[in-house]
Design a protein around this motif. Structure first.
Motif, PDB file in Angstrom:
ATOM      1  N   LEU A  79       1.440   7.038  -6.529  1.00  0.00           N
ATOM      2  CA  LEU A  79       0.355   7.976  -6.775  1.00  0.00           C
ATOM      3  C   LEU A  79       0.814   9.415  -6.545  1.00  0.00           C
ATOM      4  O   LEU A  79       0.554  10.304  -7.365  1.00  0.00           O
ATOM      5  N   ILE A  80       1.509   9.644  -5.441  1.00  0.00           N
ATOM      6  CA  ILE A  80       2.027  10.985  -5.149  1.00  0.00           C
ATOM      7  C   ILE A  80       3.002  11.418  -6.227  1.00  0.00           C
ATOM      8  O   ILE A  80       2.930  12.537  -6.737  1.00  0.00           O
ATOM      9  N   SER A  81       3.898  10.533  -6.585  1.00  0.00           N
ATOM     10  CA  SER A  81       4.915  10.849  -7.586  1.00  0.00           C
ATOM     11  C   SER A  81       4.291  11.197  -8.942  1.00  0.00           C
ATOM     12  O   SER A  81       4.690  12.161  -9.590  1.00  0.00           O
ATOM     13  N   GLN A  82       3.312  10.431  -9.349  1.00  0.00           N
ATOM     14  CA  GLN A  82       2.700  10.627 -10.664  1.00  0.00           C
ATOM     15  C   GLN A  82       1.711  11.787 -10.707  1.00  0.00           C
ATOM     16  O   GLN A  82       1.609  12.474 -11.712  1.00  0.00           O
ATOM     17  N   ASN A  83       0.987  12.011  -9.603  1.00  0.00           N
ATOM     18  CA  ASN A  83      -0.125  12.959  -9.659  1.00  0.00           C
ATOM     19  C   ASN A  83       0.070  14.255  -8.876  1.00  0.00           C
ATOM     20  O   ASN A  83      -0.628  15.225  -9.153  1.00  0.00           O
TER      21      ASN A  83
ATOM     22  N   ALA B 169       0.839  -1.201   0.000  1.00  0.00           N
ATOM     23  CA  ALA B 169       0.000   0.000   0.000  1.00  0.00           C
ATOM     24  C   ALA B 169       0.874   1.251   0.000  1.00  0.00           C
ATOM     25  O   ALA B 169       0.598   2.213  -0.733  1.00  0.00           O
ATOM     26  N   PHE B 170       1.943   1.241   0.790  1.00  0.00           N
ATOM     27  CA  PHE B 170       2.858   2.376   0.827  1.00  0.00           C
ATOM     28  C   PHE B 170       3.462   2.630  -0.556  1.00  0.00           C
ATOM     29  O   PHE B 170       3.511   3.775  -1.023  1.00  0.00           O
ATOM     30  N   SER B 171       3.904   1.584  -1.223  1.00  0.00           N
ATOM     31  CA  SER B 171       4.493   1.733  -2.563  1.00  0.00           C
ATOM     32  C   SER B 171       3.490   2.311  -3.553  1.00  0.00           C
ATOM     33  O   SER B 171       3.841   3.161  -4.379  1.00  0.00           O
TER      34      SER B 171
END
Length: 126
Positions: free
Chosen positions: A103-107, A96-98
């Protein structure tokens, strides 16, 4: 650094991700010999951030949700059987962390960096 990111996510997106990340960090850094604390933190993360009724439910793929749910169920059964031999895996929430990190990195990462840069520039002007 991470506090700025958490505030950015809360202000611009949601509070689920920062809530999960704070609890995840606490879980990962707790004393592995303190089995009761590890167990309680695992349950807290599950009930606050992962379960279907979680007030801060994170959005992870169904397979990840089911794996965590299965692991939590196994831990609860182990806890009921013998608290003294309780062993909570340190990687129970790693998938889940990965996914949250991706998600943070992409969005959100580029917007976060831009806002942070603008804030720093404005503070230098004042």
């Amino acid at each position: 650094g991470s506090t700025y990111l958490y505030h950015f996510l809360i202000d611009n997106f949601c509070d689920e991700i920062p809530k999960f990340l704070v609890l995840y960090n606490e879980f990962k850094h707790c004393n592995p010999c303190n089995h009761r604390l590890k167990y309680n933190l695992a349950l807290k993360i599950f009930h606050e951030c992962v379960s279907e009724s979680a007030p801060h439910q994170i959005n992870v793929p169904f397979a990840t949700f089911r794996q965590i749910q299965s692991d939590i169920h196994a831990i609860e059964q182990q806890h009921d059987a013998d608290v003294h031999t309780l062993n909570v895996s340190n990687d129970i929430f790693d998938a889940a962390f990965s996914q949250i990190k991706r998600l943070i990195s992409q969005n959100h990462w580029s917007n976060f960096r831009r806002q942070l840069r603008e804030t720093l520039q404005q503070s230098q002007i004042v």
